[in-house]
Design an enzyme around this catalytic site. Structure first.
Site, PDB file in Angstrom:
ATOM      1  N   ASP A 253       0.801  -1.194   0.045  1.00  0.00           N
ATOM      2  CA  ASP A 253       0.112   0.101   0.155  1.00  0.00           C
ATOM      3  C   ASP A 253       0.914   1.182   0.099  1.00  0.00           C
ATOM      4  O   ASP A 253       2.297   1.250   0.375  1.00  0.00           O
ATOM      5  CB  ASP A 253      -1.033  -0.021   1.046  1.00  0.00           C
ATOM      6  N   GLY A 254       0.400   2.290  -0.243  1.00  0.00           N
ATOM      7  CA  GLY A 254       0.995   3.584  -0.580  1.00  0.00           C
ATOM      8  C   GLY A 254      -0.151   4.818   0.221  1.00  0.00           C
ATOM      9  O   GLY A 254      -1.055   4.538   0.215  1.00  0.00           O
TER      10      GLY A 254
ATOM     11  N   GLU B  67       2.067   3.346  -3.908  1.00  0.00           N
ATOM     12  CA  GLU B  67       1.608   2.124  -4.280  1.00  0.00           C
ATOM     13  C   GLU B  67       2.545   1.273  -5.142  1.00  0.00           C
ATOM     14  O   GLU B  67       2.822   0.217  -4.676  1.00  0.00           O
ATOM     15  CB  GLU B  67       0.281   2.078  -4.867  1.00  0.00           C
TER      16      GLU B  67
ATOM     17  N   ASP C  45      -4.822  -2.557  -3.174  1.00  0.00           N
ATOM     18  CA  ASP C  45      -6.345  -1.855  -3.259  1.00  0.00           C
ATOM     19  C   ASP C  45      -6.129  -0.948  -4.063  1.00  0.00           C
ATOM     20  O   ASP C  45      -7.314  -0.113  -4.318  1.00  0.00           O
ATOM     21  CB  ASP C  45      -6.657  -1.227  -1.801  1.00  0.00           C
TER      22      ASP C  45
ATOM     23  N   HIS D   2      -9.354   0.295   3.420  1.00  0.00           N
ATOM     24  CA  HIS D   2     -10.341   0.930   4.267  1.00  0.00           C
ATOM     25  C   HIS D   2     -11.527   0.077   4.699  1.00  0.00           C
ATOM     26  O   HIS D   2     -12.457   0.686   5.007  1.00  0.00           O
ATOM     27  CB  HIS D   2     -10.631   2.262   4.219  1.00  0.00           C
TER      28      HIS D   2
ATOM     29  N   ASP E 248      -1.276  -0.253   5.255  1.00  0.00           N
ATOM     30  CA  ASP E 248      -1.616   1.070   5.187  1.00  0.00           C
ATOM     31  C   ASP E 248      -1.510   2.005   6.429  1.00  0.00           C
ATOM     32  O   ASP E 248      -0.983   3.057   6.105  1.00  0.00           O
ATOM     33  CB  ASP E 248      -3.444   1.133   5.070  1.00  0.00           C
TER      34      ASP E 248
END
Length: 313
Positions: free
Chosen positions: A8-9, A43, A67, A121, A131
Site C-alpha cells: 500500500d501507499g 503504491e 487496493d 479501508h 496502510d
C-alpha cells in the site's frame, strides 16, 4: 509455499510527504517513503520493494494484495502495450511514474506472482496493516524524521536494494488526477471489465450506479469515480455554477461526505443510448430533487449530466 503480502501507499496532500509499505505479518514488513511524492508512487514502490525483498525466494509464488486498480492494471495489463509504444499511452502522452514502472518490469522477470484487489479501508487485516505503516512513513517525512523501516523480509539481508529515491512528480499537477485521463483515453480492450461501470444496458443498473456515486467510500476512490463520470460530464449546482468532471472529482476528494437516501421518482430511456433518472435525496440541508442524464457508450453507463435543487415545501 506461497508468500502472501499486502502492499500500500500513502501521500499527505497528494503530492506531498509520501510513504509506502508491504506487510506479511508483524515480524515481516518494510516501509519507506519520501519528503515529496504521490499516492500512486507509494503504491508502486511498495510492490517494487516487495519484489526486491523476496528476490532470494524467486521460486516461491508471490500473492500480492493491493487496493489500487491503477497499480494492478499497470503491471498485469498495460505495461506490455506501453513498452511497445516506447512507454507512451494510447494517446501518445508519456506514461506517468515511468521510473518505478521500468524497475518493476525488470523485477518481475522470472517471478511467479499474482495480484488480488482488496477494497481499501474495509477492515482487511493485511491491507490495514500495510496502510497504517505507509501512512506512518508519510507522517514521519512530514515531521522531518526518519520512518520506521520495519524488520524486512527474513533472509533478504542486504540483497534487497535500498528504497528507490522518489521520482519527481509532474509539476503543478496531481498524479491521481492526471492518471484519471488514462481511462478515458485507453481503447475499450484496455479497460478492466471487473472495475468498469456495470455493462448491463438495462435501466435498472442506473439506480445502483447512482447509489454508488453517493457512497462516501466510492467518492474517495478517484479512479472509480473517473470511470463512472463521462469525459464530458457537467453539473449545474444550486448556485448556478457549472461544475466540470475535474471540478467534481476534486470536490469529492476534499469533502467529508455522508450517506444519503435515494428515492427514485422517474426512470426513462430517452433514446437507445440515453436515460434520465430523477430522484429525491434526504440530506442534512434538507430534501433535494435531482436529475441525472446517463449515456451508454462502449458497453457501459456513464453519467453525462447532473443537477440538484433544494425542494421547497
Amino acid at each position: 509455499m506461497t508468500i502472501v503480502a499486502a502492499a500500500d501507499g500513502s501521500a499527505l496532500g497528494n503530492p506531498g510527504p509520501a510513504g509506502w509499505a508491504w506487510y506479511v505479518d508483524d515480524s515481516c514488513w518494510r516501509a519507506g517513503g519520501w519528503p515529496h511524492g504521490t499516492n500512486n508512487m507509494g503504491e508502486l514502490m511498495a510492490v517494487l520493494d516487495l519484489l526486491n525483498s523476496t528476490a532470494h525466494l524467486s521460486a516461491e509464488p508471490l500473492h500480492i494484495l493491493c487496493d489500487s486498480q491503477y497499480v494492478i492494471n499497470c503491471i498485469t495489463k498495460w505495461m506490455p502495450g506501453w513498452k511497445r509504444k516506447g512507454w507512451r499511452k494510447a494517446d501518445g502522452k508519456p506514461v506517468l511514474n515511468i521510473d518505478l514502472l521500468k524497475q518493476i518490469d525488470a523485477a518481475i522477470v522470472g517471478r511467479n506472482y499474482t495480484f488480488e484487489w482488496v477494497k481499501g479501508h474495509a477492515g482487511h487485516d493485511l491491507n490495514e496493516a500495510a496502510d497504517d505503516r505507509a501512512r506512518d512513513a508519510a507522517t514521519a517525512f512530514q515531521a522531518g524524521r526518519a520512518p520506521n523501516e520495519g524488520p524486512g523480509f527474513p533472509g533478504a539481508g542486504k540483497s534487497a536494494p535500498a528504497p528507490t529515491p522518489a521520482p519527481t512528480p509532474a509539476p503543478a499537477a496531481d498524479d491521481d488526477a492526471l492518471q484519471l485521463d488514462l481511462f478515458s483515453e485507453l481503447p475499450d480492450d484496455e479497460l478492466d471489465p471487473a472495475y468498469a461501470p456495470v455493462a448491463d444496458d438495462s435501466l435498472a443498473a442506473l439506480v445502483e450506479l447512482e447509489r454508488e456515486l453517493m457512497d462516501p467510500v466510492v467518492r474517495t476512490d478517484s479512479i472509480r469515480v473517473g470511470m463512472l463520470l463521462h469525459p464530458d460530464f457537467e453539473e449545474i449546482g444550486a448556485s448556478g455554477r457549472v461544475w466540470t468532471r475535474q471540478d467534481i472529482m476534486s470536490a469529492f476528494s476534499d469533502e467529508e461526505s455522508a450517506a444519503a437516501t435515494l428515492d427514485v421518482l422517474t426512470l426513462s430511456r430517452l433514446d437507445p443510448a440515453t436515460a434520465l433518472l430523477t430522484y429525491r435525496t434526504l440530506e442534512k440541508r434538507g430534501s433535494v430533487l435531482r436529475s441525472s442524464l446517463w449515456r451508454h457508450d462502449g458497453g457501459q453507463w456513464r453519467l453525462r449530466f447532473h443537477q440538484g435543487t433544494l425542494e421547497t415545501r
